[in-house]
Design a protein around this motif. Structure first.
Motif, PDB file in Angstrom:
ATOM      1  N   TRP A 117       0.836  -1.200   0.000  1.00  0.00           N
ATOM      2  CA  TRP A 117       0.000   0.000   0.000  1.00  0.00           C
ATOM      3  C   TRP A 117       0.872   1.251   0.000  1.00  0.00           C
ATOM      4  O   TRP A 117       0.486   2.274   0.564  1.00  0.00           O
ATOM      5  CB  TRP A 117      -0.990  -0.047   1.158  1.00  0.00           C
ATOM      6  CG  TRP A 117      -1.971  -1.163   0.951  1.00  0.00           C
ATOM      7  CD1 TRP A 117      -1.995  -2.370   1.582  1.00  0.00           C
ATOM      8  CD2 TRP A 117      -3.046  -1.183   0.003  1.00  0.00           C
ATOM      9  NE1 TRP A 117      -3.014  -3.156   1.087  1.00  0.00           N
ATOM     10  CE2 TRP A 117      -3.681  -2.450   0.119  1.00  0.00           C
ATOM     11  CE3 TRP A 117      -3.540  -0.272  -0.933  1.00  0.00           C
ATOM     12  CZ2 TRP A 117      -4.769  -2.819  -0.669  1.00  0.00           C
ATOM     13  CZ3 TRP A 117      -4.621  -0.639  -1.712  1.00  0.00           C
ATOM     14  CH2 TRP A 117      -5.241  -1.902  -1.582  1.00  0.00           C
ATOM     15  N   GLY A 118       2.061   1.181  -0.600  1.00  0.00           N
ATOM     16  CA  GLY A 118       2.914   2.358  -0.815  1.00  0.00           C
ATOM     17  C   GLY A 118       3.081   3.185   0.440  1.00  0.00           C
ATOM     18  O   GLY A 118       3.433   2.657   1.499  1.00  0.00           O
ATOM     19  N   PRO A 119       2.798   4.485   0.343  1.00  0.00           N
ATOM     20  CA  PRO A 119       2.923   5.346   1.529  1.00  0.00           C
ATOM     21  C   PRO A 119       1.687   5.277   2.419  1.00  0.00           C
ATOM     22  O   PRO A 119       1.609   5.991   3.417  1.00  0.00           O
ATOM     23  CB  PRO A 119       3.074   6.746   0.916  1.00  0.00           C
ATOM     24  CG  PRO A 119       2.386   6.670  -0.408  1.00  0.00           C
ATOM     25  CD  PRO A 119       2.493   5.249  -0.892  1.00  0.00           C
ATOM     26  N   GLY A 120       0.707   4.418   2.093  1.00  0.00           N
ATOM     27  CA  GLY A 120      -0.498   4.282   2.903  1.00  0.00           C
ATOM     28  C   GLY A 120      -1.657   5.071   2.319  1.00  0.00           C
ATOM     29  O   GLY A 120      -1.495   5.871   1.387  1.00  0.00           O
ATOM     30  N   GLY A 121      -2.834   4.801   2.867  1.00  0.00           N
ATOM     31  CA  GLY A 121      -4.058   5.449   2.365  1.00  0.00           C
ATOM     32  C   GLY A 121      -4.770   4.558   1.381  1.00  0.00           C
ATOM     33  O   GLY A 121      -4.134   3.777   0.679  1.00  0.00           O
ATOM     34  N   PRO A 122      -6.115   4.668   1.330  1.00  0.00           N
ATOM     35  CA  PRO A 122      -6.911   3.721   0.531  1.00  0.00           C
ATOM     36  C   PRO A 122      -6.647   3.817  -0.969  1.00  0.00           C
ATOM     37  O   PRO A 122      -6.874   2.849  -1.697  1.00  0.00           O
ATOM     38  CB  PRO A 122      -8.367   4.112   0.851  1.00  0.00           C
ATOM     39  CG  PRO A 122      -8.284   5.518   1.367  1.00  0.00           C
ATOM     40  CD  PRO A 122      -6.951   5.660   2.025  1.00  0.00           C
ATOM     41  N   ASP A 123      -6.190   5.015  -1.434  1.00  0.00           N
ATOM     42  CA  ASP A 123      -5.998   5.164  -2.875  1.00  0.00           C
ATOM     43  C   ASP A 123      -4.512   5.134  -3.251  1.00  0.00           C
ATOM     44  O   ASP A 123      -4.132   5.574  -4.333  1.00  0.00           O
ATOM     45  CB  ASP A 123      -6.638   6.464  -3.364  1.00  0.00           C
ATOM     46  CG  ASP A 123      -6.049   7.690  -2.685  1.00  0.00           C
ATOM     47  OD1 ASP A 123      -5.336   7.505  -1.659  1.00  0.00           O
ATOM     48  OD2 ASP A 123      -6.274   8.811  -3.163  1.00  0.00           O
ATOM     49  N   ALA A 124      -3.669   4.585  -2.339  1.00  0.00           N
ATOM     50  CA  ALA A 124      -2.214   4.603  -2.572  1.00  0.00           C
ATOM     51  C   ALA A 124      -1.856   3.919  -3.888  1.00  0.00           C
ATOM     52  O   ALA A 124      -1.054   4.428  -4.668  1.00  0.00           O
ATOM     53  CB  ALA A 124      -1.489   3.922  -1.419  1.00  0.00           C
ATOM     54  N   ARG A 125      -2.463   2.809  -4.149  1.00  0.00           N
ATOM     55  CA  ARG A 125      -2.100   2.068  -5.365  1.00  0.00           C
ATOM     56  C   ARG A 125      -2.655   2.764  -6.609  1.00  0.00           C
ATOM     57  O   ARG A 125      -2.008   2.787  -7.646  1.00  0.00           O
ATOM     58  CB  ARG A 125      -2.586   0.614  -5.275  1.00  0.00           C
ATOM     59  CG  ARG A 125      -1.816  -0.202  -4.243  1.00  0.00           C
ATOM     60  CD  ARG A 125      -2.310  -1.632  -4.172  1.00  0.00           C
ATOM     61  NE  ARG A 125      -2.091  -2.357  -5.410  1.00  0.00           N
ATOM     62  CZ  ARG A 125      -0.990  -3.059  -5.706  1.00  0.00           C
ATOM     63  NH1 ARG A 125       0.003  -3.134  -4.831  1.00  0.00           N
ATOM     64  NH2 ARG A 125      -0.882  -3.693  -6.846  1.00  0.00           N
ATOM     65  N   ARG A 126      -3.861   3.336  -6.482  1.00  0.00           N
ATOM     66  CA  ARG A 126      -4.420   4.037  -7.633  1.00  0.00           C
ATOM     67  C   ARG A 126      -3.525   5.221  -8.015  1.00  0.00           C
ATOM     68  O   ARG A 126      -3.270   5.475  -9.181  1.00  0.00           O
ATOM     69  CB  ARG A 126      -5.842   4.510  -7.311  1.00  0.00           C
ATOM     70  CG  ARG A 126      -6.634   4.958  -8.543  1.00  0.00           C
ATOM     71  CD  ARG A 126      -8.049   5.438  -8.184  1.00  0.00           C
ATOM     72  NE  ARG A 126      -8.058   6.453  -7.142  1.00  0.00           N
ATOM     73  CZ  ARG A 126      -7.694   7.730  -7.320  1.00  0.00           C
ATOM     74  NH1 ARG A 126      -7.314   8.146  -8.507  1.00  0.00           N
ATOM     75  NH2 ARG A 126      -7.747   8.578  -6.308  1.00  0.00           N
ATOM     76  N   ARG A 127      -3.018   5.920  -6.977  1.00  0.00           N
ATOM     77  CA  ARG A 127      -2.156   7.076  -7.258  1.00  0.00           C
ATOM     78  C   ARG A 127      -0.856   6.646  -7.932  1.00  0.00           C
ATOM     79  O   ARG A 127      -0.288   7.373  -8.731  1.00  0.00           O
ATOM     80  CB  ARG A 127      -1.878   7.861  -5.973  1.00  0.00           C
ATOM     81  CG  ARG A 127      -3.027   8.826  -5.638  1.00  0.00           C
ATOM     82  CD  ARG A 127      -2.714   9.721  -4.449  1.00  0.00           C
ATOM     83  NE  ARG A 127      -2.909   9.015  -3.194  1.00  0.00           N
ATOM     84  CZ  ARG A 127      -1.981   8.837  -2.271  1.00  0.00           C
ATOM     85  NH1 ARG A 127      -0.756   9.300  -2.457  1.00  0.00           N
ATOM     86  NH2 ARG A 127      -2.261   8.187  -1.161  1.00  0.00           N
ATOM     87  N   LEU A 128      -0.381   5.462  -7.623  1.00  0.00           N
ATOM     88  CA  LEU A 128       0.831   4.950  -8.288  1.00  0.00           C
ATOM     89  C   LEU A 128       0.525   4.395  -9.676  1.00  0.00           C
ATOM     90  O   LEU A 128       1.434   4.110 -10.452  1.00  0.00           O
ATOM     91  CB  LEU A 128       1.482   3.858  -7.434  1.00  0.00           C
ATOM     92  CG  LEU A 128       2.237   4.315  -6.181  1.00  0.00           C
ATOM     93  CD1 LEU A 128       2.548   3.123  -5.288  1.00  0.00           C
ATOM     94  CD2 LEU A 128       3.512   5.054  -6.555  1.00  0.00           C
ATOM     95  N   GLY A 129      -0.755   4.204  -9.974  1.00  0.00           N
ATOM     96  CA  GLY A 129      -1.138   3.655 -11.281  1.00  0.00           C
ATOM     97  C   GLY A 129      -1.030   2.138 -11.342  1.00  0.00           C
ATOM     98  O   GLY A 129      -0.852   1.572 -12.417  1.00  0.00           O
ATOM     99  N   LEU A 130      -1.153   1.484 -10.180  1.00  0.00           N
ATOM    100  CA  LEU A 130      -1.058   0.016 -10.157  1.00  0.00           C
ATOM    101  C   LEU A 130      -2.464  -0.576 -10.183  1.00  0.00           C
ATOM    102  O   LEU A 130      -3.238  -0.377  -9.251  1.00  0.00           O
ATOM    103  CB  LEU A 130      -0.302  -0.440  -8.903  1.00  0.00           C
ATOM    104  CG  LEU A 130       1.109   0.132  -8.758  1.00  0.00           C
ATOM    105  CD1 LEU A 130       1.728  -0.317  -7.429  1.00  0.00           C
ATOM    106  CD2 LEU A 130       1.994  -0.279  -9.926  1.00  0.00           C
ATOM    107  N   PRO A 131      -2.823  -1.299 -11.239  1.00  0.00           N
ATOM    108  CA  PRO A 131      -4.204  -1.774 -11.375  1.00  0.00           C
ATOM    109  C   PRO A 131      -4.575  -2.942 -10.457  1.00  0.00           C
ATOM    110  O   PRO A 131      -5.748  -3.151 -10.184  1.00  0.00           O
ATOM    111  CB  PRO A 131      -4.276  -2.207 -12.843  1.00  0.00           C
ATOM    112  CG  PRO A 131      -2.871  -2.486 -13.243  1.00  0.00           C
ATOM    113  CD  PRO A 131      -1.995  -1.624 -12.399  1.00  0.00           C
ATOM    114  N   GLY A 132      -3.598  -3.699  -9.990  1.00  0.00           N
ATOM    115  CA  GLY A 132      -3.896  -4.886  -9.181  1.00  0.00           C
ATOM    116  C   GLY A 132      -4.451  -4.503  -7.815  1.00  0.00           C
ATOM    117  O   GLY A 132      -4.283  -3.387  -7.342  1.00  0.00           O
TER     118      GLY A 132
END
Lengths: 311, 261
Positions: free
Chosen positions: B170-185
């Motif tokens: 979850w990257g730096p945290g937060g529910p949209d962390a992966r969306r912000r990184l552009g990771l679709p999984g």
């Protein structure tokens, strides 16, 4: 016949026959030189081109960039132990349950004696794909948000011009030569595998030239019985029964675990205390001692070889 | 039947989280993960596909599939429905959208980011070279969800900050962390250890205690984790396998007893 020439085609004499691509073992030397980028096929504990690997060590080649397979095996590890390698390009070197990481690889990397081009399998395959398509790079998403662009500065984050996504640009990985091992081929370079051939076909697409060791050389008619099985068109074919030993060759034999254990133990002795004794004994017995592949198989022994059947 | 071992418990947890129709990719030399995937398949997943030792197959009516220690063991072909080139398996992630996957780690941080590269600080000269990411970086970016799986639960593994990150959780945290990184999984759902199961709190995506295995206390798990875990008021004990599950595990999945050693 030189393996390196790729000049303009000259016309054959009228009435001459189709050219055979069979290579005799001593002629492997013409395919290989110091500082080359050499790709080694197979995967993990299967189908590494071990006649080629042992030939490289006998020639005492130096400063190779080795593109191991995506799950690089102890073929890469042995070349590192023998001092042939400057740089390794693959996501893993080891033998899974038999050696979770290649001992020479780990020791040489930790001591700074080799350079490791850090990547995961997706990035590795993207680099080969770029080479095969004659492109400077291939984008991947795998690596975004990770340390890969930091641990491998050649992996560059960029903003894709179509959708504006951040992606990783993986530069083309272009081997000068790919050394592969397969089930069968005819004398004209039509290569057929038992099984998938892992990613050997991609290595062939990416490399400038490809030499394939085969368990058996078959007739052109045999190839034509199932042309859909022909996976790649090699530039050279080397007759190589048991040529992947000590690794497995699907449809022919399993890996030789006792032999692999001997190699791993030599690596571990070196990693523990810098003791090259067991490695030198291994090289004397199996690599530098035997003059060619048949002598190698004699050193391994018929009884051992014939004990490696799949069923 | 003997009481279930911790490994059988972990395999059962994995199995119950996998639904019918999903495709599961199992690396080799991972007996617990293999057992979890096959238990799901044989217990409640008749339409699943599993990939074991590179063999893509359905084993629903197969009494026992032999255990293979090595990825490339061609004897697995006896059970295969399909094979694909290794590069196709890794590169064509679109077909992995319905797949679940497992990620091992040398280090894991509080947001489920993990490290297989090695221990630092200098990437040119790692103090300890890890096995490398294998295909986990690319797969974990794309698959429907993945599970972190470790055989050791200690402050060495669960660290405030990974020396390097090879797989994004979850990257730096937060529910949209992966969306912000552009990771679709879908990211990591659970982290499974020999002491406990951990999940990720919905808004912060910080690691949270989900259940403890029998005879393990909450305090023990926290003491052996190198950062503060979120601990709900009530922490259940990881559910035991039913007799039916244990029977499939012992008779069809793991007759050689690797999970009881």
């Amino acid at each position: 016949m030189s393996g390196l020439t790729s000049g303009p085609m000259s016309g054959a004499e009228p009435g001459s026959e189709r050219r055979s691509l069979l290579v005799e073992e001593p002629a492997l030397s013409t395919w290989l030189r110091d500082g080359m980028c050499v790709a080694l096929g197979g995967l993990a504990t299967a189908c590494h081109a071990m006649i080629g690997v042992r030939h490289i060590i006998r020639l005492g080649l130096r400063d190779l960039t080795v593109v191991g397979s995506a799950v690089g095996g102890l073929d890469v590890d042995l070349l590192i132990g023998a001092g042939c390698v400057r740089k390794v390009v693959c996501p893993y070197v080891g033998a899974e349950a038999l050696a979770s990481i290649g001992p020479f690889y780990r020791a040489a990397a930790e001591r700074g004696e080799i350079e490791v081009w850090e990547c995961d399998e997706g990035q590795y395959y993207a680099g080969l794909q770029a080479a095969g398509q004659m492109l400077p790079f291939m984008p991947t998403r795998g690596g975004v948000g990770t340390s890969y662009p930091e641990v491998n500065p050649e992996l560059k984050l960029f903003s894709d011009p179509v959708r504006g996504e951040t992606l990783v640009a993986v530069p083309a990985i272009v081997p000068d030569v790919a050394l592969l091992h397969a089930a069968q081929a005819d004398a004209y370079g039509n290569v057929q595998f038992v099984g998938t051939g892992y990613a050997d076909r991609l290595l062939w697409r990416a490399a400038d030239r490809t030499l394939v060791q085969v368990e058996k050389v078959v007739s052109n008619e045999e190839i034509r019985r199932a042309p859909e099985r022909t996976a790649l068109l090699a530039h050279g074919i080397l007759r190589a029964p048991f040529g992947a030993h000590p690794f497995s060759s699907p449809g022919f034999y399993l890996e030789d675990r006792a032999h692999i254990a001997e190699l791993v133990e030599a690596g571990r002795a070196f990693a523990r205390s810098g003791d090259r004794g067991p490695l030198e004994r291994y090289l004397d017995r199996y690599v530098r001692g035997p003059a060619d592949h048949v002598a190698y198989l004699e050193a391994v022994g018929l009884r051992r070889l014939l004990s490696l059947g799949e069923y | 039947m003997d009481a279930p071992s911790v490994k059988e418990l972990m395999a059962t947890f994995i199995a119950r989280d996998i639904t019918d129709g999903e495709e599961v990719f199992v690396g080799t030399n991972l007996p617990v993960i293999r057992a979890g995937a096959l238990l799901a398949h044989l217990h409640h997943g008749p339409s699943m596909r599993v990939m074991v030792a590179h063999t893509r197959t359905n084993l629903y009516h197969t009494p026992v599939m032999e255990y293979f220690e090595l990825l490339t063991d061609w004897r697995g072909a006896r059970w295969a429905e399909a094979y694909f080139n290794d590069n196709e398996i890794v590169m064509y992630q679109k077909s992995r959208r319905d797949s679940v996957f497992f990620v091992g780690a040398l280090q894991i941080d509080r947001f489920g980011n993990s490290n297989l590269i090695g221990l630092g600080p200098d990437p040119r000269r790692l103090r300890l070279r890890g096995p490398g990411a294998i295909a986990t970086t690319t797969n974990a970016s794309h698959v429907r969800r993945f599970y972190l799986f470790v055989n050791e639960h200690s402050p060495r593994v669960f660290v405030p900050r990974c020396d390097f990150v090879s797989t994004v959780g979850w990257g730096p945290g937060g529910p949209d962390a992966r969306r912000r990184l552009g990771l679709p999984g879908g990211g990591p759902r659970y982290c499974i250890t020999p002491l406990a199961v951990l999940d990720f709190e919905e808004t912060s995506k910080r690691m949270r205690l989900h259940s403890t295995h029998p005879r393990v206390t909450v305090e023990e798990v926290q003491a052996r984790t190198g950062f503060e875990l979120l601990v709900p008021e009530r922490v259940p004990v990881t559910a035991l396998p039913t007799d039916a599950e244990l029977d499939i595990l012992r008779r069809r999945v793991d007759p050689q007893g690797l999970l009881r050693r």
